[in-house]
Design a protein around this motif. Structure first.
Motif, PDB file in Angstrom:
ATOM      1  N   ALA A   6    -174.230 -73.603  46.243  1.00  0.00           N
ATOM      2  CA  ALA A   6    -172.915 -73.486  46.870  1.00  0.00           C
ATOM      3  C   ALA A   6    -172.047 -72.533  46.047  1.00  0.00           C
ATOM      4  O   ALA A   6    -172.199 -72.450  44.830  1.00  0.00           O
ATOM      5  N   PRO A   7    -171.136 -71.791  46.699  1.00  0.00           N
ATOM      6  CA  PRO A   7    -170.899 -71.719  48.151  1.00  0.00           C
ATOM      7  C   PRO A   7    -172.058 -71.035  48.868  1.00  0.00           C
ATOM      8  O   PRO A   7    -172.722 -70.168  48.305  1.00  0.00           O
ATOM      9  N   PHE A   8    -172.283 -71.418  50.141  1.00  0.00           N
ATOM     10  CA  PHE A   8    -173.438 -70.910  50.868  1.00  0.00           C
ATOM     11  C   PHE A   8    -173.342 -69.443  51.201  1.00  0.00           C
ATOM     12  O   PHE A   8    -174.341 -68.807  51.515  1.00  0.00           O
ATOM     13  N   ASP A   9    -172.117 -68.856  51.131  1.00  0.00           N
ATOM     14  CA  ASP A   9    -172.020 -67.423  51.404  1.00  0.00           C
ATOM     15  C   ASP A   9    -172.371 -66.588  50.169  1.00  0.00           C
ATOM     16  O   ASP A   9    -172.498 -65.372  50.255  1.00  0.00           O
ATOM     17  N   LEU A  10    -172.549 -67.246  49.007  1.00  0.00           N
ATOM     18  CA  LEU A  10    -172.950 -66.532  47.801  1.00  0.00           C
ATOM     19  C   LEU A  10    -174.434 -66.687  47.493  1.00  0.00           C
ATOM     20  O   LEU A  10    -175.059 -65.781  46.935  1.00  0.00           O
ATOM     21  N   ALA A  11    -175.001 -67.834  47.840  1.00  0.00           N
ATOM     22  CA  ALA A  11    -176.409 -68.075  47.508  1.00  0.00           C
ATOM     23  C   ALA A  11    -176.977 -69.135  48.429  1.00  0.00           C
ATOM     24  O   ALA A  11    -176.237 -69.922  49.029  1.00  0.00           O
ATOM     25  N   THR A  12    -178.313 -69.157  48.532  1.00  0.00           N
ATOM     26  CA  THR A  12    -178.997 -70.163  49.333  1.00  0.00           C
ATOM     27  C   THR A  12    -180.203 -70.669  48.565  1.00  0.00           C
ATOM     28  O   THR A  12    -180.795 -69.954  47.752  1.00  0.00           O
ATOM     29  N   ALA A  13    -180.576 -71.915  48.832  1.00  0.00           N
ATOM     30  CA  ALA A  13    -181.699 -72.543  48.131  1.00  0.00           C
ATOM     31  C   ALA A  13    -182.779 -72.936  49.126  1.00  0.00           C
ATOM     32  O   ALA A  13    -182.485 -73.509  50.182  1.00  0.00           O
ATOM     33  N   ALA A  14    -184.030 -72.636  48.778  1.00  0.00           N
ATOM     34  CA  ALA A  14    -185.174 -73.040  49.589  1.00  0.00           C
ATOM     35  C   ALA A  14    -185.698 -74.381  49.090  1.00  0.00           C
ATOM     36  O   ALA A  14    -185.318 -74.869  48.018  1.00  0.00           O
ATOM     37  N   GLU A  15    -186.601 -74.989  49.854  1.00  0.00           N
ATOM     38  CA  GLU A  15    -187.105 -76.312  49.522  1.00  0.00           C
ATOM     39  C   GLU A  15    -187.915 -76.336  48.230  1.00  0.00           C
ATOM     40  O   GLU A  15    -188.059 -77.384  47.601  1.00  0.00           O
ATOM     41  N   ASP A  16    -188.461 -75.183  47.818  1.00  0.00           N
ATOM     42  CA  ASP A  16    -189.253 -75.143  46.587  1.00  0.00           C
ATOM     43  C   ASP A  16    -188.409 -74.812  45.360  1.00  0.00           C
ATOM     44  O   ASP A  16    -188.935 -74.594  44.273  1.00  0.00           O
ATOM     45  N   GLY A  17    -187.086 -74.771  45.525  1.00  0.00           N
ATOM     46  CA  GLY A  17    -186.197 -74.493  44.409  1.00  0.00           C
ATOM     47  C   GLY A  17    -185.890 -73.030  44.191  1.00  0.00           C
ATOM     48  O   GLY A  17    -185.195 -72.672  43.237  1.00  0.00           O
ATOM     49  N   THR A  18    -186.389 -72.160  45.078  1.00  0.00           N
ATOM     50  CA  THR A  18    -186.085 -70.733  44.959  1.00  0.00           C
ATOM     51  C   THR A  18    -184.680 -70.466  45.479  1.00  0.00           C
ATOM     52  O   THR A  18    -184.369 -70.769  46.630  1.00  0.00           O
ATOM     53  N   VAL A  19    -183.833 -69.902  44.631  1.00  0.00           N
ATOM     54  CA  VAL A  19    -182.447 -69.607  44.996  1.00  0.00           C
ATOM     55  C   VAL A  19    -182.281 -68.097  45.089  1.00  0.00           C
ATOM     56  O   VAL A  19    -182.668 -67.359  44.181  1.00  0.00           O
ATOM     57  N   THR A  20    -181.742 -67.648  46.204  1.00  0.00           N
ATOM     58  CA  THR A  20    -181.464 -66.228  46.423  1.00  0.00           C
ATOM     59  C   THR A  20    -179.968 -66.007  46.316  1.00  0.00           C
ATOM     60  O   THR A  20    -179.190 -66.700  46.973  1.00  0.00           O
TER      61      THR A  20
END
Length: 464
Positions: free
Chosen positions: A77-91
């Motif tokens: 969070a915030p979701f407009d800055l980054a996102t997380a996948a189920e395997d813990g990979t954060v973009t």
């Protein structure tokens, strides 16, 4: 209903956040004690935009021994800055401060990470497309871009000339022709650089005029001015300027004013200067409106509305949508409130005949969002027919109904065939001919080609 072969997708945080209470409860009821310590690895606290980092959660008991306890949810969070996948990979998509977290054994663990602007990858310099006259000055236009092509306008550009006896350049990128000849101008930002070669020639003009010499326009109108030298054997790049508050002119002579008033536009080539005048009047597009009726919301926030016949279907940023009878617009009447398993009912619309309602859902308690279909044979009291969640469980922003098809923008599915814009906040997919047009909140308009034939389906058994 039928669906496009490849739904557009964009990842979002809402799914993980909604699921947190359920995950914690599950761990407690299983009877397993929560770990004493949970660590997030790697330990870095600073990244750049565009990076992908796979985090892992390590649980330890009171003695410090590692436990075989896996993270049941990841979020950013915030979701407009980054996102997380189920395997813990954060973009990481945008600069700022991001909180990355996981749920391990019912216990949340967080880390704050600073996201830096990405380094400049390339620099583009607009070509002058004309020689620079001796004594003439022009500001070069340069755009710094990062790894994905997005511009960075907050960087400092450094300008140099390899032959200052022919062309001088200042810190703002303004070049001045000093003597006939050639010079290479180079601009740098960090490790990125770009160059352009300028030709300088001596010019003796009999005269210079600007067309149109005087004109009228409204605020917001674009006027294209031309500098016309007399006695020159070739064209030269003029230096444009404008006097008057609220007006601007680009290097190509394109002028626009945001405020009404009188403006003087000037073009300079060598020692010749010519001017033109512009009178700008207001657009006067404002119109008075008269409020006919209202249906205020007392305890929630409204989202979208769809009007068909004598009924208005109104989605909300909550777990329901509303139905109003608007046969008397001065007194809308609430005929039904439809509860939905969702945190947000993003979009709502109907088929052309008004018999089927389609809503999009985000933040469902079972983590299966997608879209839902309602029978509106009785338009005042719609009834649920079915839902579609396969590959669109992450939450749906918008759904465009076109005949027997629905084109939707899904937030995240993990579908390897799904289309992901560089900055994934897709909204408003609309088919046109054999293409789909949709907008991305960060990267603009996208136009994509439709893929394989669409699978047949129905409202009770939708196909994708």
């Amino acid at each position: 209903m039928r669906f496009s072969k490849r739904p557009f997708v964009a990842q979002i945080l809402a799914l993980a956040l909604v699921a947190m209470p359920a995950i914690a409860t599950h761990a407690q009821t299983a009877g397993r004690p929560a770990p004493k310590v949970v660590e997030l690895m790697p330990s870095q606290n600073e990244v750049d935009v565009g990076q992908k980092i796979q985090f892992s959660a390590i649980a330890r008991d009171s003695s410090g021994k590692s436990e075989d306890e896996k993270a049941t949810a990841w979020f950013a969070a915030p979701f407009d800055l980054a996102t997380a996948a189920e395997d813990g990979t954060v973009t990481f998509y945008q600069p700022g401060v991001v909180t990355v977290g996981a749920i391990v054994g019912g216990r949340p663990i967080f880390r704050r990470i600073k996201v830096n602007q990405p380094a400049v990858k390339t620099i583009e310099i607009d070509d002058l497309n004309a020689p620079l006259p001796v004594g003439g000055t022009v500001r070069l236009q340069a755009t710094a871009r990062v790894f994905n092509g997005d511009p960075r306008r907050d960087v400092t550009l450094s300008w140099t000339s390899d032959n200052s006896k022919t062309v001088r350049v200042d810190a703002a990128g303004v070049v001045t022709g000093v003597a006939p000849g050639k010079a290479t101008i180079t601009v740098t930002a960090g490790e990125a650089k770009s160059s352009i070669q300028l030709n300088v020639s001596r010019v003796s003009l009999r005269g210079l005029t600007v067309e149109p010499a005087n004109t009228k326009a409204r605020t917001g109108d674009v006027i294209h001015f031309k500098a016309l030298p007399q006695g020159a054997r070739e064209s030269y790049a003029p230096r444009w300027a404008v006097t008057g508050e609220g007006g601007r002119i680009d290097a190509d002579g394109g002028f626009v004013a945001e405020l009404p008033g009188s403006y003087i536009v000037s073009a300079t080539i060598g020692d010749r200067v010519a001017t033109a005048s512009v009178v700008i009047t207001p657009r006067n597009v404002e119109r008075d409106i008269k409020v006919i009726g209202r249906a205020p919301l007392k305890d929630r926030v409204g989202a979208e509305q769809w009007i068909i016949g004598n009924y208005a279907y109104y989605s909300t940023v909550s777990d329901r949508f509303l139905v109003f009878d608007i046969s008397d617009p001065s007194a809308p009447t609430l005929t039904d409130t439809i509860n939905v398993d969702a945190r947000i009912v993003n979009d709502i619309s109907t088929t052309a005949d008004g018999r089927i309602i389609v809503i999009s859902r985000e933040g469902a308690s079972n983590r299966r969002n997608g879209i839902a279909f309602y029978d509106a044979s009785d338009p005042a009291r719609p009834k649920l027919i079915s839902e579609y969640t396969e590959t669109v469980t992450g939450g749906v922003h918008s759904a465009f109904v076109d005949g027997h098809y629905v084109y939707l923008t899904n937030l995240w599915t993990g579908d390897p065939n799904g289309y992901r814009p560089n900055m994934p906040f897709a909204w408003g997919a609309q088919p046109h001919k054999d293409m789909i047009f949709f907008n991305d909140m960060n990267s603009g308009l996208w136009i994509v080609k439709l893929g394989d034939p669409i699978v047949k389906g129905s409202t009770t058994a939708p196909g994708r």
